[in-house]
Design a protein around this motif. Structure first.
Motif, short mmCIF file in Angstrom:
data_model
loop_
_atom_site.label_atom_id
_atom_site.label_comp_id
_atom_site.label_asym_id
_atom_site.label_seq_id
_atom_site.Cartn_x
_atom_site.Cartn_y
_atom_site.Cartn_z
N THR A 9 24.38 7.21 -46.06
CA THR A 9 24.60 8.52 -45.45
C THR A 9 25.09 8.35 -44.02
OG1 THR A 9 22.83 9.47 -46.79
CG2 THR A 9 23.50 10.71 -44.84
N SER A 10 26.09 9.12 -43.63
CA SER A 10 26.61 9.06 -42.27
C SER A 10 25.59 9.64 -41.29
CB SER A 10 27.92 9.84 -42.16
OG SER A 10 28.89 9.31 -43.05
N THR A 11 25.73 9.27 -40.02
CA THR A 11 24.83 9.74 -38.97
C THR A 11 25.62 10.52 -37.92
OG1 THR A 11 23.42 7.79 -39.30
CG2 THR A 11 23.13 9.02 -37.25
N LEU A 12 25.14 11.71 -37.56
CA LEU A 12 25.76 12.54 -36.53
C LEU A 12 24.98 12.40 -35.24
CD1 LEU A 12 26.35 15.84 -38.55
CD2 LEU A 12 27.96 13.97 -38.20
N ALA A 13 25.70 12.16 -34.13
CA ALA A 13 25.04 12.04 -32.83
C ALA A 13 26.04 12.30 -31.72
CB ALA A 13 24.41 10.65 -32.66
N GLU A 30 19.86 6.29 -28.63
CA GLU A 30 20.49 6.40 -27.31
C GLU A 30 21.90 5.82 -27.37
OE1 GLU A 30 17.79 4.71 -24.47
OE2 GLU A 30 16.27 6.25 -24.82
N ASN A 31 22.16 4.69 -26.71
CA ASN A 31 23.52 4.15 -26.68
C ASN A 31 23.74 3.03 -27.69
OD1 ASN A 31 21.82 2.34 -25.30
ND2 ASN A 31 23.55 1.47 -24.15
N LEU A 32 22.84 2.90 -28.67
CA LEU A 32 22.95 1.84 -29.66
C LEU A 32 23.15 2.40 -31.07
CD1 LEU A 32 20.07 -0.60 -28.59
CD2 LEU A 32 22.51 -0.81 -28.08
N VAL A 33 23.93 1.66 -31.86
CA VAL A 33 24.05 1.92 -33.30
C VAL A 33 23.57 0.66 -34.00
CG1 VAL A 33 25.59 2.49 -35.21
CG2 VAL A 33 26.04 3.43 -32.94
N ILE A 34 22.54 0.80 -34.85
CA ILE A 34 21.89 -0.35 -35.46
C ILE A 34 22.11 -0.30 -36.96
CG2 ILE A 34 19.68 -1.54 -35.78
CD1 ILE A 34 18.84 -0.08 -33.10
N ILE A 35 22.52 -1.45 -37.53
CA ILE A 35 22.86 -1.49 -38.96
C ILE A 35 22.56 -2.87 -39.51
CG2 ILE A 35 25.26 -2.22 -38.62
CD1 ILE A 35 24.16 0.47 -41.14
N PHE A 36 22.18 -2.94 -40.80
CA PHE A 36 22.07 -4.23 -41.46
C PHE A 36 23.47 -4.72 -41.81
CE2 PHE A 36 22.09 -6.65 -45.44
CZ PHE A 36 21.34 -7.74 -45.05
N ASP A 79 27.24 -1.11 -29.22
CA ASP A 79 27.34 -0.02 -28.26
C ASP A 79 27.94 1.21 -28.96
OD1 ASP A 79 28.85 1.64 -26.13
OD2 ASP A 79 27.61 0.30 -24.92
N SER A 80 27.30 2.35 -28.84
CA SER A 80 27.75 3.55 -29.55
C SER A 80 29.10 4.06 -29.05
CB SER A 80 26.71 4.67 -29.43
OG SER A 80 26.52 5.03 -28.07
N GLN A 81 29.48 3.70 -27.82
CA GLN A 81 30.74 4.18 -27.25
C GLN A 81 31.92 3.26 -27.56
OE1 GLN A 81 30.76 7.26 -25.64
NE2 GLN A 81 28.65 7.22 -26.43
N THR A 82 31.64 1.96 -27.69
CA THR A 82 32.74 1.00 -27.83
C THR A 82 32.70 0.19 -29.12
OG1 THR A 82 31.51 -0.79 -26.74
CG2 THR A 82 32.75 0.74 -25.33
N GLY A 83 31.52 0.09 -29.75
CA GLY A 83 31.38 -0.74 -30.95
C GLY A 83 31.13 -2.20 -30.66
N GLN A 84 31.05 -2.57 -29.38
CA GLN A 84 30.82 -3.96 -29.03
C GLN A 84 29.36 -4.36 -29.28
OE1 GLN A 84 33.35 -6.16 -28.01
NE2 GLN A 84 34.49 -4.37 -28.75
N THR A 85 29.16 -5.59 -29.71
CA THR A 85 27.82 -6.07 -30.04
C THR A 85 26.95 -6.15 -28.79
OG1 THR A 85 28.66 -7.37 -31.91
CG2 THR A 85 26.50 -7.99 -31.02
N VAL A 86 25.72 -5.62 -28.90
CA VAL A 86 24.74 -5.65 -27.80
C VAL A 86 23.67 -6.70 -28.09
CG1 VAL A 86 23.00 -4.33 -26.52
CG2 VAL A 86 25.15 -3.24 -27.22
N TRP A 87 23.13 -6.70 -29.31
CA TRP A 87 22.18 -7.74 -29.70
C TRP A 87 22.24 -7.96 -31.21
CZ3 TRP A 87 18.72 -6.02 -33.23
CH2 TRP A 87 18.20 -4.73 -33.13
N THR A 88 21.72 -9.12 -31.64
CA THR A 88 21.68 -9.46 -33.06
C THR A 88 20.30 -10.00 -33.40
OG1 THR A 88 22.47 -11.72 -32.68
CG2 THR A 88 24.14 -10.03 -33.10
N PHE A 89 19.97 -9.95 -34.68
CA PHE A 89 18.69 -10.47 -35.16
C PHE A 89 18.92 -11.15 -36.50
CE2 PHE A 89 14.75 -9.97 -37.66
CZ PHE A 89 13.85 -10.63 -36.82
#
Length: 240
Positions: free
Chosen positions: A14-18, A68-74, A87-97
């Motif tokens: 499902t898509s997410t609106l924000a 907030e300013n993050l988009v988190i996905i598997f 980053d929600s504005q640019t799509g650049q990676t902020v952190w990984t796990f």
């Protein structure tokens, strides 16, 4: 485009609106941010190419979680690129796990406040993980005694601020974890385990002290305090 004989063609998550934007995760690992009003693509990541994400047998099915300013996905990518925050504005990676190379995972990470600490909770074959949302740093990890290495499809859910409901695996059962923290030390224990609800696809509905859900193809209800069955009824298939 992804298509299979069971589910047909198209996206699974499902898509997410924000904040005027739409965030989508396609079946083949296209993570996209679009303008809500015009549909214009603002940014897009092909995670299959960017992080060597492996498309699961039944395609990517998790939804983007926006915090907030993050988009988190598997993502199920190589190295540490299992769970990904961009980053929600640019799509650049902020952190990984790292999820230890696991690719057959169809869940969505959940933002849950446990023991007065904001946590990002995610399940994989290594167990239940709680991460610090902004940095992705591990808070705690716990692997229940009856944890199964079967594919993960059911998301973790909060019963309250100290209890967490998790699926043990595809059709295995549910477990209630007690989460406590004292002097910066975490203590995770199992309150109960049940086979009275054994979901494959669907999350359960928590309503007060009641948990409604699927025991494979039979709908039923258990007590949230004990895990004991209260009733079970019609056969509706395995859910959607």
């Amino acid at each position: 485009r992804f298509e299979d004989v069971v589910s047909g063609a198209g996206p699974r998550g499902t898509s997410t609106l924000a904040s005027g934007r739409v965030y989508t995760m396609g079946s083949r690992a296209l993570l996209t941010c679009l303008d809500e009003e015009t549909g214009t693509v603002i940014w897009q990541r092909n995670l299959e190419k960017d992080v060597s994400a492996k498309v699961p047998q039944w395609a990517f099915s998790g939804s983007p979680l926006v915090l907030e300013n993050l988009v988190i996905i598997f993502a199920g990518g190589s190295g540490d690129n299992g769970l990904l925050a961009v980053d929600s504005q640019t799509g650049q990676t902020v952190w990984t796990f790292s999820t230890a190379g696991e690719s057959e995972n169809y869940t969505t990470a959940r933002f849950i406040r446990l023991a007065d600490v904001d946590s990002l909770v995610f399940c994989d074959n290594q167990g239940v993980h709680a991460l610090e949302p902004k940095s992705g740093s591990p808070l705690w990890n716990y692997k229940p005694g009856q944890w199964s290495n079967s594919m993960k499809m059911v998301d973790p859910q909060a019963l309250d601020q100290t209890r967490l409901l998790v699926s043990l695996g595809d059709g295995v059962g549910l477990c209630c974890l007690q989460v406590q923290r004292e002097d910066d030390k975490w203590n995770i224990s199992e309150t109960w385990t049940t086979t009275q609800l054994r979901p494959s696809f669907n999350d359960s509905l928590v309503l007060g002290d009641l948990i409604f859900g699927f025991n494979q193809n039979i709908f039923g209800c258990i007590d949230a305090k004990t895990g004991q069955r209260l009733w079970h009824g019609g056969r509706y298939g395995f859910g959607q």
